[in-house]
Design an enzyme around this catalytic site. Structure first.
Site, short mmCIF file in Angstrom:
data_model
loop_
_atom_site.label_atom_id
_atom_site.label_comp_id
_atom_site.label_asym_id
_atom_site.label_seq_id
_atom_site.Cartn_x
_atom_site.Cartn_y
_atom_site.Cartn_z
N GLU A 81 0.63 -1.15 0.00
CA GLU A 81 0.16 0.02 -0.04
C GLU A 81 0.97 1.28 -0.06
OE1 GLU A 81 -2.91 0.00 2.87
OE2 GLU A 81 -3.37 2.25 3.00
N LYS A 277 -6.61 -0.56 11.82
CA LYS A 277 -6.14 -1.13 10.56
C LYS A 277 -4.81 -0.18 10.27
CE LYS A 277 -5.75 -1.43 5.83
NZ LYS A 277 -5.15 -0.35 5.10
N ASP A 293 4.32 -14.31 11.56
CA ASP A 293 3.18 -14.72 11.17
C ASP A 293 2.31 -13.35 11.60
OD1 ASP A 293 0.47 -15.78 11.13
OD2 ASP A 293 0.98 -17.54 12.06
N HIS A 390 -2.01 10.24 -0.24
CA HIS A 390 -1.98 8.94 -0.75
C HIS A 390 -2.35 9.05 -2.36
CE1 HIS A 390 -3.13 5.05 -0.27
NE2 HIS A 390 -4.16 5.15 -1.17
#
Ligand code: MEV
Length: 442
Positions: A81, A277, A293, A390
């Site tokens: 991202e 998030k 992991d 972004h």
């Protein structure tokens, strides 16, 4: 239904997949183009998983300037991202001038369970549990001895009565310390042995004469919920020092808006999930770069965020006495030895870059990156919004999807330096460039 796919060799697997396209030869060539040119290295990647036919590339970036407990780290991040590495880097630099991140590991225990059904007398089971416990410790010595030498091992085993929730349901709940290993293999091996020992205990113990049928093992597995493997990281400065934090001139106003944004993520799950998030953007990227992991970490982190029955922000704000204090407390079961950390060449490189941290140090690094990303996100959200930055970062992705050449790319980057980026505006610009080029060439 395809059967026997796993038994095919790699070339045959590739062919079979490619044959479902109109242009199988091109598909094979494309998938092969992502193979490593050293067959020994490629074999290593192939053997991490099953049915492998190619590699899936992710960018490997560095967020420099992280200062954590006074030590400077360039942090490796693997993430697709755009903006995440940039946000982490900007926040790291910002806080580096304000004493950096202060981190501490609060606890390092992990839990594993044997879930079983016991239909016999509960009192009998409870009375004899101390003897069973001895057997469980003794019967797993072949695993625990070397872990004990490194300072870890089994810290406790409890018998948990869960019959209020499910009829006849009990657990062996074991607490483990796995030092620098994430420890999944060690824990699961101990637990599977526990299950056998438990079964045999009923079969062989005279007190349970004929009662072995009363015990049915359901499963034995570690828990990825690790609220006792906890790290806290925080940043702090005088509110007055927030002057250059964003596009808000007034630092008090910035702090006030920031506090409100965090409070909202504490009370509203819709906002809390997105807020968290943003934290995992950073943590997952470090986990991936170091061969950890990230699914286990995410699952445990989200469960922790809902530990009081409501899903809430993992980070907390404290604005008092003229200070801005922002912190993150999160369970992070990370390892720096064993598993993929030793096998994946880039994971090994990442750990080297971080000067071979202990698991505790890696917990503090990952948590700090999570907080840095979260701080960067909130700072943008309450000031200029995230889309400006972004979309600037995303510009290259849009240009690549338009198949631009280097000249077009350079011109587009210059053109959009001070303009709003959107797919439509970029496409229109590229089309315009090409039209002009065609006219000139005519
Ligand atoms: C995007 O990947 C992450 C953010 O949505 C996080 C947030 O909203 O806090 C920007």
């Amino acid at each position: 239904m395809i059967s026997g796919f796993s038994r095919l060799n790699k070339a045959a697997k590739l062919e079979m997949v490619a044959n479902s396209f109109d242009n199988p030869e091109q598909v094979i060539a494309q998938l092969k183009s992502y193979w490593h040119n050293d067959p020994v290295k490629q074999k290593l990647f192939d053997e991490f998983s099953e049915n492998t036919i190619s590699n899936f590339y992710f960018p490997y970036g560095i967020a420099p300037n992280f200062v954590i407990n006074g030590k400077k780290y360039p942090v490796p991040m693997v993430i697709e991202e755009s903006s995440v590495v940039a946000a982490a880097s900007n926040s790291a630099k910002y806080w580096a001038t304000k004493n950096g991140f202060r981190s501490e590991v609060l606890s390092t225990s992990k839990i594993g369970q044997v879930h079983f059904i016991w239909k016999g007398e509960v009192e009998k089971l409870q009375a004899l549990f101390p003897f069973l416990k001895e057997e469980l410790y003794n019967g797993t010595k072949h695993y625990t001895e070397s872990m004990e030498k490194r300072g870890g091992g089994i810290k406790d085993i409890e018998l948990v009565d869960m019959t209020d929730d499910i009829e006849n349901y009990f657990q062996l709940k074991a607490t483990f310390e796995t030092v620098d290993a994430m420890g999944a293999n060690f824990i699961n091996s101990c637990l599977e042995d526990f299950a056998h020992i438990l079964k045999d205990h009923f079969r062989e113990n005279e007190y349970y004469d004929g009662e072995e049928k009363n015990c049915r093992i359901i499963m034995a597995i570690l828990s990825n919920y690790t609220p006792e493997c906890l790290v806290k990281t925080e940043v702090e400065c005088d509110i007055d020092c927030l002057r250059n934090a964003g596009e808000i001139e007034n630092p008090e106003d910035f702090a006030w808006k920031f506090e409100k944004a965090v409070q909202i993520a504490k009370v509203d799950p819709y906002r809390a999930v997105t807020h968290n998030k943003g934290i995992f953007n950073g943590i997952d990227a470090v986990a991936l770069a170091t061969g950890n992991d990230f699914r286990a970490i995410e699952a445990g982190g989200h469960a922790y965020a809902a530990r009081d029955g409501k899903y809430r922000s993992l980070s907390s704000i404290d604005i008092s006495n003229g200070k801005f204090k922002y912190s993150l407390t999160i369970p992070l079961s990370l390892g720096t030895v064993g598993g993929l950390t030793a096998l994946h060449p880039m994971a090994r490189f990442s750990l080297k870059l971080l000067e071979n941290p202990t698991a505790k140090q890696l917990m503090m690094i990952a948590a700090s990156v999570g907080l840095a990303n979260n701080f960067g996100a909130i700072k943008s959200l309450i000031t200029k919004g995230i889309q400006v930055g972004h979309m600037k970062m995303h510009l290259l992705n849009i240009l690549n999807s338009c198949d631009v050449n280097e000249r077009e790319k350079k011109m587009a980057v210059a053109n959009f330096a001070h303009k709003k980026v959107s797919y439509t505006s970029v496409k229109r610009y590229v089309d315009g460039l090409r039209k002009t080029a065609n006219i000139e060439n005519f």
